[in-house]
Design a protein around this motif. Structure first.
Motif, PDB file in Angstrom:
ATOM      1  N   THR A 209       0.871  -1.289  -0.060  1.00  0.00           N
ATOM      2  CA  THR A 209       0.037   0.095   0.127  1.00  0.00           C
ATOM      3  C   THR A 209       0.918   1.278   0.043  1.00  0.00           C
ATOM      4  N   GLY A 210       1.836   1.179   0.795  1.00  0.00           N
ATOM      5  CA  GLY A 210       2.829   2.415   0.807  1.00  0.00           C
ATOM      6  C   GLY A 210       3.392   2.518  -0.244  1.00  0.00           C
ATOM      7  N   SER A 211       3.919   1.627  -0.796  1.00  0.00           N
ATOM      8  CA  SER A 211       4.787   1.612  -2.185  1.00  0.00           C
ATOM      9  C   SER A 211       3.996   2.094  -3.281  1.00  0.00           C
ATOM     10  N   ILE A 212       2.782   1.769  -3.586  1.00  0.00           N
ATOM     11  CA  ILE A 212       1.666   2.283  -4.679  1.00  0.00           C
ATOM     12  C   ILE A 212       1.287   3.505  -4.423  1.00  0.00           C
ATOM     13  N   LEU A 213       1.162   3.959  -3.264  1.00  0.00           N
ATOM     14  CA  LEU A 213       0.683   5.337  -2.991  1.00  0.00           C
ATOM     15  C   LEU A 213       1.946   6.332  -3.178  1.00  0.00           C
ATOM     16  N   ALA A 214       3.299   5.973  -2.976  1.00  0.00           N
ATOM     17  CA  ALA A 214       4.303   6.658  -3.074  1.00  0.00           C
ATOM     18  C   ALA A 214       4.544   6.901  -4.843  1.00  0.00           C
ATOM     19  N   LEU A 215       4.416   5.531  -5.583  1.00  0.00           N
ATOM     20  CA  LEU A 215       4.507   5.785  -6.816  1.00  0.00           C
ATOM     21  C   LEU A 215       3.194   6.768  -7.512  1.00  0.00           C
ATOM     22  N   SER A 216       2.403   6.694  -6.688  1.00  0.00           N
ATOM     23  CA  SER A 216       1.145   7.647  -7.372  1.00  0.00           C
ATOM     24  C   SER A 216       1.571   8.905  -7.187  1.00  0.00           C
ATOM     25  N   ARG A 217       2.328   9.428  -6.175  1.00  0.00           N
ATOM     26  CA  ARG A 217       2.825  10.553  -6.171  1.00  0.00           C
ATOM     27  C   ARG A 217       3.734  11.028  -7.321  1.00  0.00           C
ATOM     28  N   ALA A 218       4.669  10.007  -7.626  1.00  0.00           N
ATOM     29  CA  ALA A 218       5.752  10.250  -8.499  1.00  0.00           C
ATOM     30  C   ALA A 218       5.103  10.324  -9.942  1.00  0.00           C
ATOM     31  N   ILE A 219       4.027   9.495 -10.155  1.00  0.00           N
ATOM     32  CA  ILE A 219       3.269   9.794 -11.461  1.00  0.00           C
ATOM     33  C   ILE A 219       2.706  11.085 -11.893  1.00  0.00           C
ATOM     34  N   GLY A 220       2.278  11.750 -11.038  1.00  0.00           N
ATOM     35  CA  GLY A 220       1.948  13.031 -11.070  1.00  0.00           C
ATOM     36  C   GLY A 220       2.803  14.217 -11.243  1.00  0.00           C
ATOM     37  N   GLU A 221       4.064  14.095 -10.692  1.00  0.00           N
ATOM     38  CA  GLU A 221       5.089  14.927 -10.594  1.00  0.00           C
ATOM     39  C   GLU A 221       5.694  15.707 -11.997  1.00  0.00           C
ATOM     40  N   ALA A 222       5.713  16.939 -12.218  1.00  0.00           N
ATOM     41  CA  ALA A 222       6.045  17.639 -13.176  1.00  0.00           C
ATOM     42  C   ALA A 222       7.170  18.594 -13.121  1.00  0.00           C
ATOM     43  N   ALA A 223       7.332  19.033 -11.905  1.00  0.00           N
ATOM     44  CA  ALA A 223       8.568  20.225 -11.682  1.00  0.00           C
ATOM     45  C   ALA A 223       9.918  19.542 -11.815  1.00  0.00           C
ATOM     46  N   PRO A 224      10.249  18.234 -11.084  1.00  0.00           N
ATOM     47  CA  PRO A 224      11.493  17.849 -11.375  1.00  0.00           C
ATOM     48  C   PRO A 224      11.875  17.185 -12.700  1.00  0.00           C
ATOM     49  N   LEU A 225      10.758  16.890 -13.408  1.00  0.00           N
ATOM     50  CA  LEU A 225      10.959  16.522 -14.753  1.00  0.00           C
ATOM     51  C   LEU A 225      11.348  17.629 -15.696  1.00  0.00           C
ATOM     52  N   LEU A 226      10.646  18.799 -15.287  1.00  0.00           N
ATOM     53  CA  LEU A 226      11.068  19.982 -16.318  1.00  0.00           C
ATOM     54  C   LEU A 226      12.546  20.353 -16.260  1.00  0.00           C
ATOM     55  N   MET A 227      13.239  19.834 -15.095  1.00  0.00           N
ATOM     56  CA  MET A 227      14.660  20.249 -14.883  1.00  0.00           C
ATOM     57  C   MET A 227      15.350  19.110 -15.701  1.00  0.00           C
ATOM     58  N   LEU A 228      14.593  18.207 -15.950  1.00  0.00           N
ATOM     59  CA  LEU A 228      15.455  16.847 -16.478  1.00  0.00           C
ATOM     60  C   LEU A 228      15.133  16.718 -18.121  1.00  0.00           C
ATOM     61  N   GLY A 229      14.695  17.758 -18.476  1.00  0.00           N
ATOM     62  CA  GLY A 229      14.470  17.435 -20.078  1.00  0.00           C
ATOM     63  C   GLY A 229      13.456  16.804 -20.492  1.00  0.00           C
ATOM     64  N   ALA A 230      12.445  16.722 -19.728  1.00  0.00           N
ATOM     65  CA  ALA A 230      11.087  16.038 -20.296  1.00  0.00           C
ATOM     66  C   ALA A 230      10.605  17.121 -21.434  1.00  0.00           C
ATOM     67  N   VAL A 231      10.854  16.430 -22.629  1.00  0.00           N
ATOM     68  CA  VAL A 231      10.417  17.603 -23.784  1.00  0.00           C
ATOM     69  C   VAL A 231       8.772  17.347 -24.002  1.00  0.00           C
TER      70      VAL A 231
END
Length: 296
Positions: A209-231
């Motif tokens: 449960t904790g792992s899937i909820l943590a991944l649910s947070r990661a899947i909606g992240e945009a700010a760090p990926l803007l720094m990492l060249g997500a075109v």
């Protein structure tokens, strides 16, 4: 008899005002919950109504287009999201579970370095995501020369949610009764046999449960990926861990920034797809918890 009834009378007098305060507090809690649900329902309804005209096969079969919203799709963003979140899970879940096992079962709480590790894990869980993006840009993308690729994004998001996985796994392991460990050790099992065959199977619901909820947070992240060249505009699917990529949050941000109304419908439809993926992940967490939960 009067002496015996005095304590009960005193309790009744002291608690006369208590039901009123409890009733008001309950009303406040229910009102807060109702307001949250109303706003959530309004947001979901708005997104669903706006995106309904484009919730068809074109959305996941077609590639993005900067000219014609009628033929534009989000296939590259959906594929990139699945690539990134799968690698994030591959990096994060084994590492988080191993760290939780060490901190709960092997670490000496009297040693200063173990206390420092625990303190830093708790602090890292509250660090803003953009800080992880800067870390990934400076160390993973440039120092390690991995570039702006899928694996860079996955490692960065893995570092972002790793503290959450460790904390959730520790709580799940800690919830296993000590008598289970003591009984296994008393029967001659080693510490690792006790952990692998008794503790971990019992802690699976909380860890999953904790792992899937943590991944649910990661899947909606945009700010760090803007720094990492997500075109924001890519017309191909990633073909490996070192390929360029885009993800749904970045694609949604790009479509919302467009002036043409058709792209706004596309963005709403992509939000529905992202919410559907999150719902599937959370449903899997609930199913795993109910399927393997044990009552001691």
């Amino acid at each position: 008899m009067a002496v015996l009834s005095t304590p009960r009378s005193a309790v009744q007098l002291a608690g006369k005002g208590q039901p009123v305060r409890e009733h008001l507090f309950r009303i406040a809690l229910i009102s807060s919950l109702a307001i949250a649900f109303i706003f959530l329902a309004a947001l979901l309804t708005y997104v669903l109504v706006e995106g309904w005209p484009r919730l068809d096969s074109r959305l996941w079969e077609n590639m993005p287009s900067i000219r014609d919203p009628e033929i534009a799709g989000a296939q590259s963003a959906i594929t990139g999201t699945l690539w990134v979140i799968s690698l994030t899970a591959l990096f994060t879940i084994p590492t988080g579970i191993a760290a939780a096992i060490y901190l709960e079962e092997y670490a000496d709480k009297s040693r200063w370095w173990n206390r420092v590790i625990e303190l830093n894990i708790q602090n890292l869980a509250s660090v803003p995501s953009i800080v992880y993006g800067i870390l990934g840009l400076g160390i993973i993308a440039r120092a390690l020369a991995l570039g702006f690729s899928v694996i860079t994004a996955s490692i960065t998001l893995g570092l972002l949610v790793l503290p959450v996985v460790i904390i959730a796994s520790r709580e799940a392991i800690r919830a296993v009764p000590p008598s289970i460990r003591e009984g296994s050790l008393a029967l001659g099992a080693t510490q690792w046999q006790t952990i692998s065959r008794q503790v971990l199977p019992a802690a699976i619901p909380g860890i999953a449960t904790g792992s899937i909820l943590a991944l649910s947070r990661a899947i909606g992240e945009a700010a760090p990926l803007l720094m990492l060249g997500a075109v924001s505009f890519i017309r191909f699917n990633p073909d490996g861990v070192f390929a360029s990529y885009t993800v749904l949050p970045i694609q949604i941000f790009n479509w919302i920034s467009q002036s043409r109304e058709g792209f706004h419908y596309l963005a709403a439809a992509a939000i529905v797809i992202l919410l559907a993926i999150l719902l599937l992940m959370n449903s899997a967490a609930i199913w795993l918890r109910n399927r393997y939960q044990k009552r001691w």
